[in-house]
Design a protein around this motif. Structure first.
Motif, mmCIF file in Angstrom:
data_model
loop_
_atom_site.group_PDB
_atom_site.id
_atom_site.type_symbol
_atom_site.label_atom_id
_atom_site.label_comp_id
_atom_site.label_asym_id
_atom_site.label_seq_id
_atom_site.Cartn_x
_atom_site.Cartn_y
_atom_site.Cartn_z
ATOM 1 N N UNK A 127 1.773 81.285 6.032
ATOM 2 C CA UNK A 127 2.182 80.140 5.034
ATOM 3 C C UNK A 127 3.671 80.280 4.807
ATOM 4 N N UNK A 128 4.031 79.067 4.225
ATOM 5 C CA UNK A 128 5.339 78.890 3.766
ATOM 6 C C UNK A 128 5.634 79.730 2.577
ATOM 7 N N UNK A 129 6.923 80.292 2.523
ATOM 8 C CA UNK A 129 7.178 80.798 1.146
ATOM 9 C C UNK A 129 6.956 79.845 -0.008
ATOM 10 N N UNK A 130 6.375 80.555 -1.025
ATOM 11 C CA UNK A 130 6.195 79.465 -2.147
ATOM 12 C C UNK A 130 7.308 79.604 -3.067
ATOM 13 N N UNK A 131 8.309 80.389 -2.962
ATOM 14 C CA UNK A 131 9.707 80.298 -3.780
ATOM 15 C C UNK A 131 10.484 79.115 -3.216
ATOM 16 N N UNK A 132 10.154 78.734 -2.136
ATOM 17 C CA UNK A 132 10.827 77.386 -1.668
ATOM 18 C C UNK A 132 10.416 76.189 -2.351
ATOM 19 N N UNK A 133 9.081 76.429 -2.482
ATOM 20 C CA UNK A 133 8.647 75.154 -3.126
ATOM 21 C C UNK A 133 8.876 74.972 -4.665
ATOM 22 N N UNK A 134 9.155 76.183 -5.382
ATOM 23 C CA UNK A 134 9.726 76.326 -6.726
ATOM 24 C C UNK A 134 11.020 75.913 -6.894
ATOM 25 N N UNK B 201 12.725 51.911 -8.916
ATOM 26 C CA UNK B 201 11.864 52.795 -8.026
ATOM 27 C C UNK B 201 10.652 52.792 -8.845
ATOM 28 N N UNK B 202 9.456 52.393 -8.075
ATOM 29 C CA UNK B 202 7.938 52.723 -8.537
ATOM 30 C C UNK B 202 7.520 54.022 -7.971
ATOM 31 N N UNK B 203 7.848 54.344 -6.998
ATOM 32 C CA UNK B 203 7.070 55.596 -6.381
ATOM 33 C C UNK B 203 8.106 56.958 -6.145
ATOM 34 N N UNK B 204 8.104 57.859 -6.970
ATOM 35 C CA UNK B 204 8.885 59.135 -6.610
ATOM 36 C C UNK B 204 8.001 60.018 -5.943
ATOM 37 N N UNK B 205 8.260 60.541 -4.829
ATOM 38 C CA UNK B 205 7.628 61.525 -3.925
ATOM 39 C C UNK B 205 8.521 62.576 -4.133
ATOM 40 N N UNK B 206 7.771 63.536 -4.212
ATOM 41 C CA UNK B 206 8.421 64.959 -4.248
ATOM 42 C C UNK B 206 7.814 65.985 -3.554
ATOM 43 N N UNK B 207 8.451 66.333 -2.325
ATOM 44 C CA UNK B 207 7.693 67.010 -1.231
ATOM 45 C C UNK B 207 8.368 68.504 -1.009
ATOM 46 N N UNK B 208 7.446 69.449 -0.599
ATOM 47 C CA UNK B 208 7.928 70.604 -0.013
ATOM 48 C C UNK B 208 7.693 70.545 1.551
ATOM 49 N N UNK B 209 8.560 70.186 2.332
ATOM 50 C CA UNK B 209 8.121 69.926 3.700
ATOM 51 C C UNK B 209 8.269 71.184 4.611
ATOM 52 N N UNK B 210 7.233 71.761 5.253
ATOM 53 C CA UNK B 210 7.520 72.922 6.235
ATOM 54 C C UNK B 210 6.771 72.865 7.371
ATOM 55 N N UNK C 2 4.537 73.011 -6.202
ATOM 56 C CA UNK C 2 4.911 71.562 -6.231
ATOM 57 C C UNK C 2 4.377 70.696 -7.377
ATOM 58 N N UNK C 3 3.103 71.240 -7.678
ATOM 59 C CA UNK C 3 2.510 70.696 -9.058
ATOM 60 C C UNK C 3 3.332 71.000 -10.101
ATOM 61 N N UNK C 4 4.036 72.090 -10.291
ATOM 62 C CA UNK C 4 4.751 72.226 -11.497
ATOM 63 C C UNK C 4 6.242 71.319 -11.659
ATOM 64 N N UNK C 5 6.797 71.211 -10.202
ATOM 65 C CA UNK C 5 7.830 70.610 -10.188
ATOM 66 C C UNK C 5 7.395 68.988 -10.498
ATOM 67 N N UNK C 6 6.104 68.500 -10.094
ATOM 68 C CA UNK C 6 5.778 67.383 -10.523
ATOM 69 C C UNK C 6 5.711 66.876 -11.841
ATOM 70 N N UNK D 111 4.983 61.724 -7.372
ATOM 71 C CA UNK D 111 3.669 62.154 -6.526
ATOM 72 C C UNK D 111 4.156 63.468 -5.706
ATOM 73 N N UNK D 112 3.824 64.512 -6.339
ATOM 74 C CA UNK D 112 4.304 65.779 -5.559
ATOM 75 C C UNK D 112 3.282 65.809 -4.382
ATOM 76 N N UNK D 113 3.566 66.805 -3.489
ATOM 77 C CA UNK D 113 2.995 66.855 -2.341
ATOM 78 C C UNK D 113 3.716 68.195 -1.541
ATOM 79 N N UNK D 114 2.381 68.929 -0.959
ATOM 80 C CA UNK D 114 3.131 70.118 0.105
ATOM 81 C C UNK D 114 2.790 69.285 1.462
ATOM 82 N N UNK D 115 3.858 69.316 2.226
ATOM 83 C CA UNK D 115 3.682 68.511 3.464
ATOM 84 C C UNK D 115 3.960 69.576 4.497
#
Length: 590
Positions: A87-94, A131-140, A152-156, A172-176
């Motif tokens: 899995x990708x490190x969660x701290x990068x998502x934080x 801006x209508x849609x703000x996409x907040x992504x953790x891409x890995x 990611x949800x916390x950041x959203x 719109x937060x998402x783990x990608x």
């Protein structure tokens, strides 16, 4: 064009490798790949220069991608492991929490120079309601995990709280991760992305067919269309040349008119509106009964009526039950026919005609001229999907960027930066840069200058992110200037206005400028390096052309006069600086 999901041999990983290598991207290229798979990018290298931030002091804002034409913002934190991980490190998502705070709430003066103008641009767009849609992504590139999703949800939530007073922006937060990237990649290769099954009840329907197609025409509930758009948004238009354009409150805006009709005269909507044409994977029409007919649909993509669909779908509340929308569902397995269905359905609608400049005589001639050139291709107004962007390499000239570069080279870098789409839509702007005077050789000449500047930006950003290298003070200065919004287009005009001094001859008309022997994009871009190396040290004279980190018309002329004085003085000390470059340039009479 493919209607059915095809599990090809190429996975997202091999597609990303090709994408990254073709466009010479660094590790954060995975974030841009994700944006391209989800939304489609016309010019990858331009997007890389604008959207991938530089240096270790980027405040976790690895990607800041803005598309005002779609009211879209993507902010991404990226992680790419060279080895397989569980899995990708969660701290990068934080880190997204840090990114959101710097983007939305930090004092602007404290924001590092390298990202300040981009942050300013985002805040201005948010304040303006653009801006209508703000996409907040953790891409890995690793398997997705619950821990990362939670961060990611916390950041959203943080972003939503900070934006609560800035209008109706949807965060719109998402783990990608690997799973999502694979799904998006496969989806980008299909004409129909929405593959759900739908069961409708209609009052009646007319069915027709040939050996190449079958179609059913009926009226559907406005509520069904409203719910369909709410769930699938832009995926509904995957086979269309244009997404929903939004609705400005203007009498001249067709979308606002559609919405007003839907609200004020719902029972007459079906006879006022031309309706919708949609491609489907399959449909089954049931027999007539007292309650109407059952119509089962599998898969859907709107090829005509995107504005009707988006207008009904974006009403403030569900439409009244009286609202019915004319619709035609078409299925076919003939790929050539499907291309024609998409094209002709859109050509019949005047509001979409500007997307088909590709059919005019100028673009046809330019494509022909480019076809005879080695090492370069030109789209000529054609806009492909995400899969086309994957296949496209650095040597393919994106239509929109060509329009922007020509506009900047011929005197308007502000419009080049701010009016990307309008250049192709507005007849006056279009004819100013695309006319009988415009040749493929001239486009190569101007575009290769822009490409050389873009390469400089990408290389400097890549070096700034490399832990084994560091930028010199001069390079940091260059990157700071090139990070200003529209700096690349301003430099294109500055070079264009300096060419008489550089070449040592009068230029009666800039459209006559070209390189001798059409050297191809890579070689032509290399020719410009001596010019860029000489001009960039004088960049401070051009800063007066910027306000709040973006190029403006105010102060541009004064800035150029200040630059020109120093540039001519420099040429007096180095009269032979551009002798070799000048030998490669031809000025044709028009």
């Amino acid at each position: 064009m493919i209607l059915k999901s095809v599990e090809g041999k190429e996975t997202w990983k091999s597609a990303y490798k090709h994408f990254s290598e073709s466009h010479e991207l660094g590790s954060d290229g995975i974030g841009l790949f994700a944006v391209d798979q989800k939304f489609g990018i016309d010019d990858v290298r331009s997007a890389a220069a604008e959207s991938i931030t530089g240096g270790g002091d980027d405040k976790k804002l690895d990607i800041i991608y803005v598309d005002l034409s779609r009211s879209l913002l993507v902010v991404a934190q990226c992680f790419e492991s060279p080895v397989k991980k569980s899995s990708a490190p969660a701290n990068k998502a934080s880190d997204l929490n840090t990114a959101v705070a710097w983007l939305l709430s930090a004092d602007l003066e404290s924001v590092p120079d390298g990202i300040r103008s981009r942050v300013q641009e985002v805040r201005d767009a948010l304040d303006a309601g653009s801006i209508r849609d703000f996409h907040l992504w953790y891409v890995h590139n690793a398997p997705e995990s619950k821990n990362a999703a939670s961060e990611v949800s916390n950041a959203e939530k943080t972003a939503s709280r900070l934006l609560s007073k800035r209008g109706t922006v949807q965060v719109l937060g998402a783990q990608v991760g690997a799973e999502t990237l694979e799904r998006w990649y496969l989806g980008s290769r299909r004409a129909i992305k929405v593959n759900d099954q739908f069961e409708l009840r209609v009052s009646d329907a007319i069915e027709a067919s040939t050996d190449r197609w079958s179609a059913v025409t009926t009226l559907v509930s406005g509520t069904w269309l409203y719910n369909l758009f709410a769930e699938h948004k832009e995926d509904l238009f995957s086979a269309n040349v244009r997404d929903y354009l939004g609705s400005r409150r203007s009498d001249a805006n067709i979308n606002n008119g559609i919405k007003e009709t839907a609200k004020s005269e719902p029972s007459d909507f079906a006879v006022y509106n031309n309706g919708v044409t949609a491609l489907v994977l399959d449909y089954k029409l049931g027999p007539r009964s007292k309650t109407g007919r059952r119509l089962n649909i599998t898969g859907i993509s709107v090829v005509n009526g995107a504005q009707t669909t988006g207008s009904v779908g974006s009403l403030e509340a569900k439409p009244p039950v009286e609202l019915l929308v004319p619709i035609r569902f078409v299925k076919s397995s003939d790929e050539q026919l499907i291309d024609q269905i998409v094209r002709f359905n859109n050509l019949q609608n005047k509001v979409q005609a500007a997307d088909f400049r590709s059919g005019d005589e100028i673009q046809n001639r330019l494509r022909s001229e480019f076809a005879a050139m080695p090492g370069v291709t030109y789209e000529g107004g054609r806009r492909g999907g995400s899969s086309d962007a994957i296949k496209r390499s650095r040597t393919s000239l994106a239509s929109y960027t060509v329009g922007q570069v020509l506009t900047a080279f011929h005197g308007d870098p502000v419009a080049a930066y701010d009016k990307k789409a309008e250049i192709w839509v507005d007849d006056t702007m279009y004819s100013r840069v695309f006319s009988e005077r415009t040749t493929a050789s001239h486009i190569l000449f101007t575009y290769s200058l822009y490409d050389a500047i873009t390469t400089r930006v990408i290389d400097l950003r890549s070096k700034s992110r490399n832990p084994n290298e560091s930028l010199t003070d001069a390079e940091e200065d260059e990157l700071d200037f090139l990070s200003l919004k529209g700096a690349n287009y301003l430099l294109v005009e500055v070079v264009a206005r300096s060419l008489e001094s550089i070449l040592g001859k009068t230029i009666p008309n800039r459209f006559g400028l070209r390189f001798k022997s059409d050297p191809g994009l890579a070689k032509a871009a290399g020719y410009w390096n001596i010019v860029i190396d000489t001009i960039l040290p004088l960049k401070d004279q051009l800063r007066g052309a910027f306000n709040k980190g973006r190029v403006t018309r105010e102060g541009k002329e004064d800035a150029f006069i200040a630059f020109e004085g120093l540039f001519r003085a420099l040429l007096n000390f180095q009269p032979d600086a551009f002798v070799d470059f000048a030998k490669r340039v031809k000025v044709e009479s028009l």
